[in-house]
Scaffold this motif. Structure first.
Motif, PDB file in Angstrom:
ATOM      1  N   HIS A 114     -81.442  -9.463 -72.771  1.00  0.00           N
ATOM      2  CA  HIS A 114     -82.388  -9.834 -71.603  1.00  0.00           C
ATOM      3  C   HIS A 114     -82.087 -11.118 -70.926  1.00  0.00           C
ATOM      4  N   LEU A 115     -81.762 -11.697 -71.872  1.00  0.00           N
ATOM      5  CA  LEU A 115     -81.419 -13.070 -71.369  1.00  0.00           C
ATOM      6  C   LEU A 115     -80.184 -13.400 -70.509  1.00  0.00           C
ATOM      7  N   LEU A 116     -79.096 -12.391 -70.845  1.00  0.00           N
ATOM      8  CA  LEU A 116     -78.349 -12.653 -70.088  1.00  0.00           C
ATOM      9  C   LEU A 116     -78.627 -12.218 -68.506  1.00  0.00           C
ATOM     10  N   HIS A 117     -79.452 -11.708 -67.857  1.00  0.00           N
ATOM     11  CA  HIS A 117     -79.979 -11.194 -66.507  1.00  0.00           C
ATOM     12  C   HIS A 117     -81.476 -12.202 -66.372  1.00  0.00           C
ATOM     13  N   GLY A 118     -82.246 -12.789 -67.941  1.00  0.00           N
ATOM     14  CA  GLY A 118     -83.841 -13.159 -67.066  1.00  0.00           C
ATOM     15  C   GLY A 118     -82.818 -14.917 -66.532  1.00  0.00           C
ATOM     16  N   PHE A 119     -82.177 -14.845 -67.566  1.00  0.00           N
ATOM     17  CA  PHE A 119     -82.101 -16.642 -66.860  1.00  0.00           C
ATOM     18  C   PHE A 119     -81.747 -17.070 -65.324  1.00  0.00           C
ATOM     19  N   LYS A 120     -80.994 -15.768 -65.224  1.00  0.00           N
ATOM     20  CA  LYS A 120     -79.639 -15.451 -63.713  1.00  0.00           C
ATOM     21  C   LYS A 120     -81.405 -15.523 -62.723  1.00  0.00           C
ATOM     22  N   SER A 121     -81.721 -14.480 -63.147  1.00  0.00           N
ATOM     23  CA  SER A 121     -82.930 -14.038 -62.007  1.00  0.00           C
ATOM     24  C   SER A 121     -83.875 -14.845 -62.185  1.00  0.00           C
ATOM     25  N   ALA A 122     -84.114 -15.901 -63.255  1.00  0.00           N
ATOM     26  CA  ALA A 122     -85.158 -16.814 -63.409  1.00  0.00           C
ATOM     27  C   ALA A 122     -85.457 -18.072 -62.119  1.00  0.00           C
ATOM     28  N   VAL A 123     -83.854 -18.246 -62.087  1.00  0.00           N
ATOM     29  CA  VAL A 123     -83.159 -19.526 -61.187  1.00  0.00           C
ATOM     30  C   VAL A 123     -83.449 -19.005 -59.997  1.00  0.00           C
ATOM     31  N   ARG A 124     -82.687 -17.334 -59.923  1.00  0.00           N
ATOM     32  CA  ARG A 124     -82.787 -17.244 -58.436  1.00  0.00           C
ATOM     33  C   ARG A 124     -84.453 -17.228 -57.621  1.00  0.00           C
ATOM     34  N   THR A 125     -84.978 -17.032 -58.576  1.00  0.00           N
ATOM     35  CA  THR A 125     -86.490 -16.625 -58.229  1.00  0.00           C
ATOM     36  C   THR A 125     -86.643 -17.927 -57.857  1.00  0.00           C
ATOM     37  N   LEU A 126     -87.078 -18.811 -58.514  1.00  0.00           N
ATOM     38  CA  LEU A 126     -87.352 -19.932 -57.880  1.00  0.00           C
ATOM     39  C   LEU A 126     -86.507 -21.088 -56.795  1.00  0.00           C
ATOM     40  N   GLY A 127     -85.697 -20.161 -56.643  1.00  0.00           N
ATOM     41  CA  GLY A 127     -85.153 -21.376 -55.280  1.00  0.00           C
ATOM     42  C   GLY A 127     -84.247 -21.954 -56.178  1.00  0.00           C
ATOM     43  N   LEU A 128     -83.464 -22.104 -57.145  1.00  0.00           N
ATOM     44  CA  LEU A 128     -82.464 -22.853 -57.618  1.00  0.00           C
ATOM     45  C   LEU A 128     -81.302 -22.088 -57.724  1.00  0.00           C
ATOM     46  N   TYR A 129     -80.797 -20.793 -56.846  1.00  0.00           N
ATOM     47  CA  TYR A 129     -79.979 -20.461 -56.928  1.00  0.00           C
ATOM     48  C   TYR A 129     -78.651 -20.322 -56.360  1.00  0.00           C
ATOM     49  N   HIS A 130     -78.060 -21.897 -55.800  1.00  0.00           N
ATOM     50  CA  HIS A 130     -77.069 -21.956 -54.114  1.00  0.00           C
ATOM     51  C   HIS A 130     -75.617 -21.322 -54.669  1.00  0.00           C
ATOM     52  N   PRO A 131     -75.161 -21.240 -53.856  1.00  0.00           N
ATOM     53  CA  PRO A 131     -74.020 -20.574 -53.837  1.00  0.00           C
ATOM     54  C   PRO A 131     -73.011 -22.079 -54.431  1.00  0.00           C
ATOM     55  N   GLY A 132     -72.985 -23.166 -54.190  1.00  0.00           N
ATOM     56  CA  GLY A 132     -72.441 -24.334 -54.466  1.00  0.00           C
ATOM     57  C   GLY A 132     -72.257 -24.199 -56.167  1.00  0.00           C
ATOM     58  N   TYR A 133     -73.313 -23.677 -56.790  1.00  0.00           N
ATOM     59  CA  TYR A 133     -73.137 -23.842 -58.139  1.00  0.00           C
ATOM     60  C   TYR A 133     -73.452 -22.497 -58.687  1.00  0.00           C
ATOM     61  N   ALA A 134     -73.724 -21.734 -57.823  1.00  0.00           N
ATOM     62  CA  ALA A 134     -74.228 -20.472 -59.142  1.00  0.00           C
ATOM     63  C   ALA A 134     -72.501 -19.935 -59.744  1.00  0.00           C
ATOM     64  N   ALA A 135     -71.446 -20.223 -59.994  1.00  0.00           N
ATOM     65  CA  ALA A 135     -71.235 -19.906 -60.976  1.00  0.00           C
ATOM     66  C   ALA A 135     -71.103 -21.041 -62.064  1.00  0.00           C
ATOM     67  N   LEU A 136     -72.035 -21.826 -61.816  1.00  0.00           N
ATOM     68  CA  LEU A 136     -71.900 -22.683 -63.184  1.00  0.00           C
ATOM     69  C   LEU A 136     -73.138 -22.021 -63.483  1.00  0.00           C
ATOM     70  N   VAL A 137     -74.030 -21.938 -62.790  1.00  0.00           N
ATOM     71  CA  VAL A 137     -75.308 -20.757 -63.522  1.00  0.00           C
ATOM     72  C   VAL A 137     -75.226 -19.937 -64.481  1.00  0.00           C
ATOM     73  N   GLN A 138     -74.144 -19.537 -63.689  1.00  0.00           N
ATOM     74  CA  GLN A 138     -73.808 -17.644 -64.467  1.00  0.00           C
ATOM     75  C   GLN A 138     -73.415 -18.398 -65.772  1.00  0.00           C
ATOM     76  N   THR A 139     -72.081 -18.889 -65.825  1.00  0.00           N
ATOM     77  CA  THR A 139     -71.432 -19.698 -66.996  1.00  0.00           C
ATOM     78  C   THR A 139     -73.042 -20.353 -68.176  1.00  0.00           C
ATOM     79  N   PHE A 140     -73.352 -21.177 -67.578  1.00  0.00           N
ATOM     80  CA  PHE A 140     -74.489 -22.213 -67.952  1.00  0.00           C
ATOM     81  C   PHE A 140     -75.114 -20.518 -69.059  1.00  0.00           C
TER      82      PHE A 140
END
Length: 227
Positions: free
Chosen positions: A173-199
């Motif tokens: 649930h967290l594997l999808h939910g964390f990334k989805s939440a960050v994207r929904t709030l507009g915080l998912y930028h291509p410049g640090y997408a890999a970092l968000v994914q890893t975190f």
């Protein structure tokens, strides 16, 4: 009409994202407290009971707990409403390869969420309700002995198995939910997408393994091969 529906859906998704991230933060705090159960039995009992008493006796933490309860309810209700609305307005295409582009847990968040909801009901009944309204003995320091309640619950292998399986459901649930939440709030930028994914991945694994290890350890050390 469509604009109203869109705004309603977006606001619900934003609320679900915010409550989800708050719950992610709470899981870290909750895990840090529960990790005290991995200490030697005498130290674990004293530290864990002190931790539990601190959570129930501090007015600031009590206020945070009310936010937690509201977040859990809002997250579950929003997820249900969004899922129902998406199914009602879904458009069927002649060819749809979304299953190839997404992970299976991303397509089954509803099922994972339902498993977690059932687990939470059991978890609250066996620990929170018993601690708040049940008859719990006191330890030598005058704190309610929640450690005894936890150890008694983890005595049953089937309860340990249920707990561990629920933690794996939480992890997916967290594997999808964390990334989805960050994207929904507009915080998912291509410049640090890999970092968000890893975190998000490291966080999900750490929470899952951390919580799953505890009941297994308690069961084995108190009633199993390591006793």
């Amino acid at each position: 009409m469509k604009l109203t529906f869109l705004k309603s859906t977006l606001s619900r998704k934003n609320l679900m994202a915010l409550t989800g991230l708050f719950l992610c933060f709470f899981l870290v705090i909750h895990l840090l407290g529960n990790l005290q159960l991995l200490l030697p039995a005498d130290r674990a009992a004293e530290r864990f009971n002190h931790y539990s008493d601190l959570l129930s006796g501090n007015i600031f933490i009590k206020m945070i707990s009310y936010v937690l309860y509201l977040s859990l309810i809002a997250h579950a209700v929003d997820a249900l409403i969004i899922t129902v609305r998406n199914k009602q307005t879904a458009t069927k295409y002649a060819y749809d390869n979304r299953k190839q582009a997404s992970k299976w847990y991303s397509r089954n968040m509803g099922i994972l969420g339902t498993i977690l909801l059932i687990f939470l009901v059991i978890h609250f009944k066996d620990f929170w309700y018993v601690y708040k309204f049940g008859t719990v003995p006191f330890d030598r320091n005058g704190n309610k002995d929640l450690y005894v309640v936890v150890v008694h619950a983890f005595k049953s292998w089937w309860y340990v198995l249920l707990y561990v399986l629920s933690m794996f459901a939480l992890g997916f649930h967290l594997l999808h939910g964390f990334k989805s939440a960050v994207r929904t709030l507009g915080l998912y930028h291509p410049g640090y997408a890999a970092l968000v994914q890893t975190f998000g991945t490291v966080y999900s694994y750490a929470i899952t393994i951390g919580f799953a290890v505890i009941p297994v350890y308690v069961h084995l050390t108190q009633f199993g091969l390591w006793n």
